[in-house]
Motif scaffolding. Structure first.
Motif, mmCIF file in Angstrom:
data_model
loop_
_atom_site.group_PDB
_atom_site.id
_atom_site.type_symbol
_atom_site.label_atom_id
_atom_site.label_comp_id
_atom_site.label_asym_id
_atom_site.label_seq_id
_atom_site.Cartn_x
_atom_site.Cartn_y
_atom_site.Cartn_z
ATOM 1 N N GLY A 229 0.790 -1.220 0.000
ATOM 2 C CA GLY A 229 0.000 0.000 0.000
ATOM 3 C C GLY A 229 0.827 1.276 0.000
ATOM 4 N N VAL A 230 2.154 1.147 0.095
ATOM 5 C CA VAL A 230 3.026 2.324 0.130
ATOM 6 C C VAL A 230 3.994 2.330 -1.056
ATOM 7 C CG1 VAL A 230 4.757 3.605 1.473
ATOM 8 C CG2 VAL A 230 2.874 2.432 2.647
ATOM 9 N N ALA A 231 4.732 1.250 -1.230
ATOM 10 C CA ALA A 231 5.697 1.173 -2.331
ATOM 11 C C ALA A 231 5.781 -0.267 -2.813
ATOM 12 C CB ALA A 231 7.067 1.655 -1.880
ATOM 13 N N LYS A 232 5.558 -0.485 -4.103
ATOM 14 C CA LYS A 232 5.606 -1.831 -4.662
ATOM 15 C C LYS A 232 6.878 -2.074 -5.470
ATOM 16 C CE LYS A 232 2.867 -0.716 -8.791
ATOM 17 N NZ LYS A 232 1.639 -1.055 -9.553
ATOM 18 N N MET A 233 7.792 -1.130 -5.441
ATOM 19 C CA MET A 233 9.060 -1.293 -6.146
ATOM 20 C C MET A 233 10.117 -0.418 -5.489
ATOM 21 S SD MET A 233 8.517 0.983 -9.610
ATOM 22 C CE MET A 233 6.871 0.380 -9.921
ATOM 23 N N PHE A 234 11.372 -0.767 -5.735
ATOM 24 C CA PHE A 234 12.463 0.106 -5.295
ATOM 25 C C PHE A 234 13.556 0.087 -6.338
ATOM 26 C CE2 PHE A 234 13.591 -4.017 -3.607
ATOM 27 C CZ PHE A 234 14.983 -4.091 -3.689
ATOM 28 N N THR A 235 14.238 1.207 -6.433
ATOM 29 C CA THR A 235 15.334 1.371 -7.382
ATOM 30 C C THR A 235 16.615 1.641 -6.609
ATOM 31 O OG1 THR A 235 13.825 2.339 -9.018
ATOM 32 C CG2 THR A 235 16.180 2.702 -9.349
ATOM 33 N N VAL A 236 17.653 0.873 -6.913
ATOM 34 C CA VAL A 236 18.957 1.078 -6.276
ATOM 35 C C VAL A 236 19.884 1.717 -7.298
ATOM 36 C CG1 VAL A 236 20.901 -0.005 -5.093
ATOM 37 C CG2 VAL A 236 18.603 -0.948 -4.822
ATOM 38 N N ALA A 237 20.468 2.842 -6.921
ATOM 39 C CA ALA A 237 21.321 3.582 -7.841
ATOM 40 C C ALA A 237 22.621 3.990 -7.159
ATOM 41 C CB ALA A 237 20.595 4.831 -8.355
ATOM 42 N N SER A 238 23.650 4.167 -7.959
ATOM 43 C CA SER A 238 24.931 4.656 -7.454
ATOM 44 C C SER A 238 24.986 6.168 -7.582
ATOM 45 C CB SER A 238 26.088 4.043 -8.250
ATOM 46 O OG SER A 238 27.295 4.726 -7.970
ATOM 47 N N GLY A 239 25.306 6.836 -6.465
ATOM 48 C CA GLY A 239 25.458 8.288 -6.487
ATOM 49 C C GLY A 239 26.902 8.717 -6.562
ATOM 50 N N HIS A 240 27.760 7.789 -6.951
ATOM 51 C CA HIS A 240 29.194 8.101 -7.024
ATOM 52 C C HIS A 240 29.464 9.270 -7.969
ATOM 53 C CE1 HIS A 240 33.477 7.431 -6.818
ATOM 54 N NE2 HIS A 240 33.541 7.293 -8.133
ATOM 55 N N GLN A 241 28.707 9.296 -9.073
ATOM 56 C CA GLN A 241 28.759 10.408 -10.024
ATOM 57 C C GLN A 241 27.371 11.049 -10.082
ATOM 58 O OE1 GLN A 241 31.460 11.496 -11.528
ATOM 59 N NE2 GLN A 241 32.829 9.835 -10.864
ATOM 60 N N PRO A 242 27.290 12.354 -10.332
ATOM 61 C CA PRO A 242 25.979 13.005 -10.421
ATOM 62 C C PRO A 242 25.104 12.358 -11.494
ATOM 63 C CG PRO A 242 27.738 14.646 -10.315
ATOM 64 C CD PRO A 242 28.414 13.315 -10.505
ATOM 65 N N PHE A 243 23.804 12.291 -11.220
ATOM 66 C CA PHE A 243 22.876 11.737 -12.200
ATOM 67 C C PHE A 243 22.678 12.715 -13.352
ATOM 68 C CE2 PHE A 243 21.426 9.753 -8.156
ATOM 69 C CZ PHE A 243 21.609 8.415 -8.517
ATOM 70 N N SER A 244 22.416 12.164 -14.526
ATOM 71 C CA SER A 244 22.077 13.012 -15.669
ATOM 72 C C SER A 244 20.635 13.474 -15.534
ATOM 73 C CB SER A 244 22.246 12.226 -16.974
ATOM 74 O OG SER A 244 21.264 11.202 -17.058
ATOM 75 N N ASP A 245 20.263 14.462 -16.327
ATOM 76 C CA ASP A 245 18.880 14.958 -16.292
ATOM 77 C C ASP A 245 17.893 13.861 -16.677
ATOM 78 O OD1 ASP A 245 19.574 17.471 -15.438
ATOM 79 O OD2 ASP A 245 19.660 18.328 -17.449
ATOM 80 N N ASP A 246 18.253 13.042 -17.665
ATOM 81 C CA ASP A 246 17.373 11.946 -18.067
ATOM 82 C C ASP A 246 17.194 10.953 -16.923
ATOM 83 O OD1 ASP A 246 16.940 12.964 -20.566
ATOM 84 O OD2 ASP A 246 18.421 11.683 -21.570
ATOM 85 N N GLU A 247 18.283 10.624 -16.228
ATOM 86 C CA GLU A 247 18.188 9.680 -15.115
ATOM 87 C C GLU A 247 17.323 10.237 -13.993
ATOM 88 O OE1 GLU A 247 22.531 7.453 -15.560
ATOM 89 O OE2 GLU A 247 22.360 9.336 -14.436
ATOM 90 N N LEU A 248 17.491 11.505 -13.701
ATOM 91 C CA LEU A 248 16.693 12.132 -12.645
ATOM 92 C C LEU A 248 15.210 12.172 -13.017
ATOM 93 C CD1 LEU A 248 19.174 15.000 -11.799
ATOM 94 C CD2 LEU A 248 18.404 13.234 -10.194
ATOM 95 N N GLU A 249 14.925 12.428 -14.290
ATOM 96 C CA GLU A 249 13.529 12.450 -14.736
ATOM 97 C C GLU A 249 12.883 11.084 -14.542
ATOM 98 O OE1 GLU A 249 10.879 13.294 -18.799
ATOM 99 O OE2 GLU A 249 13.082 13.481 -18.839
ATOM 100 N N HIS A 250 13.626 10.030 -14.907
ATOM 101 C CA HIS A 250 13.074 8.681 -14.779
ATOM 102 C C HIS A 250 12.956 8.279 -13.306
ATOM 103 C CE1 HIS A 250 12.909 7.883 -19.008
ATOM 104 N NE2 HIS A 250 14.202 8.085 -19.174
#
Length: 352
Positions: A229-250
Motif C-alpha cells: 500500500g506504500v511502495a511496490k518497487m524500489f530502485t537502487v542507484a549509485s550516487g558516485h557520479q551526479p545523475f544526468s537529467d534523463d536519469e533524474l527524470e526517470h
C-alpha cells in the motif's frame, strides 16, 4: 575421537604439536592454518614417513588427515586410537588455482553466509575491501595471506585493474583466492569486471552472494524498501557520479522507493534534480550512516530539507540514502520536520 571439521576460529594451539598427513599441495591450507593458530606443525607427505615421526606423535595433540586420495592413510584412525590422540579429517586444498568472490554483507560477522565462511576458511590468499566483516578476516581465514585493497571516497590505493591482475596472478600460482567485498559482489562491487578477468585468464571463478546494504541498512531503522500500500518497487542507484537529467527524470517519475549508495557527496544535485523533475518536496527521506556499526545513525527530513539536515549533521560516507514514503513507515512522520543534527549514538535516529 575423529572429527570432520578443521580447528578454526579463535582456537589457540600454542605449545601443541600437530601432525598433518597429506601431500604438500593437498595439505598446504591445513599446514598454514594450524601454524597460524600457534601449533608446532610436523608433516608427513606419504604414509611411509609416519614411521620416522614417532617422537612427534608421542607429543602430538592432534593428527590431521588430509584427503589427498592416497588409500595408504587408512591406518590413521587406528593409530589415533592407539595413541589416544584426536584425529581430524580435512578436504584437500584445490589442485589448481581458483577464485571465489564472496559478498561479506553489510558489516556484522553474523550476516556473512555459511558458504562465505567456508570459502574464507579454505583460502590461501584474501583480497579484502574496507567494508564488510574486515575486523575478523584473520580469524575467518587463518593462515591465509591477507591483502587490503580497499577503496575510500576519492582514493583508490590499489586501482581496480591492479586488483584483478593480482587476483589472477595468485590463482595462476595455484592458490585458492578469495575476493572479499562488502555487501554483494554484483551490487556496485565491480564483481562482473573481476569475473571477466578470471575467465579471460582461463581460471575457474565462482561467486557467493552477500546481503546488500541497500536493503539491510534501511531495515535496521525500520525502513522497508517496499511496503504493501506504500511502495511496490524500489530502485537502487549509485550516487558516485551526479545523475544526468534523463536519469533524474526517470527516477522521479518511476514511483516507489529510491535507494542511493555512495550518494552523500552528490546529495545536493540528486535532491535538486528530483524536485525539479516533479518529485514532491515533502517526500520523506533519510541518510543512514555507517550501517551495522556502533556509530550508526540516521538523519531524517522531508526531501526539500534533507540537504540542509545532512550538512548540519555532517553526514559522511559510507551511507545509504533512502527517498520515498517508506521512510515514514514505522516512524511518526508528523514529528520528523527539518532536522538539526543530533549527537550520533548506537543505531540512533537523529530527529527534530
Amino acid at each position: 575421537m575423529t572429527a570432520n571439521a578443521p580447528f578454526i576460529g579463535t582456537t589457540q594451539l600454542s605449545g601443541h604439536v600437530v601432525v598433518v598427513c597429506g601431500t604438500q599441495r593437498a595439505a598446504r591450507r591445513a599446514v598454514a592454518r594450524y601454524r597460524s593458530l600457534g601449533a608446532a606443525v610436523t608433516t608427513a607427505v606419504v604414509p611411509s614417513e609416519m614411521a620416522a615421526l614417532s617422537p612427534a606423535l608421542s607429543r602430538a595433540s592432534l593428527i590431521v588427515a588430509v584427503d589427498d586420495g592416497n588409500p595408504g592413510w587408512d591406518f590413521l584412525p587406528a593409530l589415533a586410537r592407539e595413541r589416544r590422540v584426536m584425529l581430524v579429517q580435512e578436504e584437500a586444498a584445490p589442485e589448481h588455482g581458483t577464485v571465489t568472490l564472496v559478498g561479506g554483507g553489510p558489516g556484522e560477522a553474523d550476516l556473512l553466509t555459511v558458504a562465505g565462511r567456508k570459502a574464507l576458511a579454505q583460502a590461501d590468499v584474501v583480497y579484502y575491501d574496507r567494508l564488510g566483516p574486515v575486523g575478523i578476516v584473520g580469524e575467518l581465514a587463518p593462515g591465509a595471506e591477507l591483502i587490503d585493497v580497499g577503496k575510500t571516497p576519492g582514493h583508490h590505493k590499489v586501482p581496480q585493474g591492479r586488483i584483478q591482475d593480482m587476483m589472477v596472478a595468485s590463482a595462476l600460482e595455484g592458490k585458492s583466492v578469495v575476493r572479499l567485498k562488502g555487501g554483494d559482489p554484483f551490487v556496485f562491487g565491480r564483481g562482473g569486471e573481476e569475473v571477466d578477468a578470471c575467465v579471460a585468464a582461463g581460471l575457474p571463478v565462482t561467486a557467493i552472494p552477500g546481503i546488500t546494504s541497500s536493503i539491510s541498512v534501511p531495515g535496521t531503522v525500520g525502513i522497508p524498501v517496499t511496503h504493501r500500500g506504500v511502495a511496490k518497487m524500489f530502485t537502487v542507484a549509485s550516487g558516485h557520479q551526479p545523475f544526468s537529467d534523463d536519469e533524474l527524470e526517470h527516477l522521479a517519475g518511476l514511483g516507489g522507493t529510491i535507494v542511493v549508495l555512495m550518494g552523500v557527496a552528490t546529495l545536493p544535485q540528486t535532491v535538486a534534480g528530483l524536485i525539479r523533475n516533479g518529485l514532491d518536496p515533502k517526500t520523506p527521506a533519510a541518510v543512514i550512516e555507517r550501517g551495522y556499526t556502533d556509530t550508526q545513525r540516521s538523519t531524517v527530513a522531508a526531501l526539500d530539507k534533507l540537504v540542509m539536515a545532512a550538512a548540519e549533521a555532517k553526514c559522511a560516507s559510507p551511507a545509504v540514502v533512502v527517498i520515498g514514503d517508506v521512510v515514514a513507515v514505522g516512524n511518526d512522520w508528523k514529528e520528523l520536520v527539518a532536522h538539526v543534527g543530533a549527537a550520533a549514538g548506537s543505531r540512533e535516529d537523529s530527529r527534530a
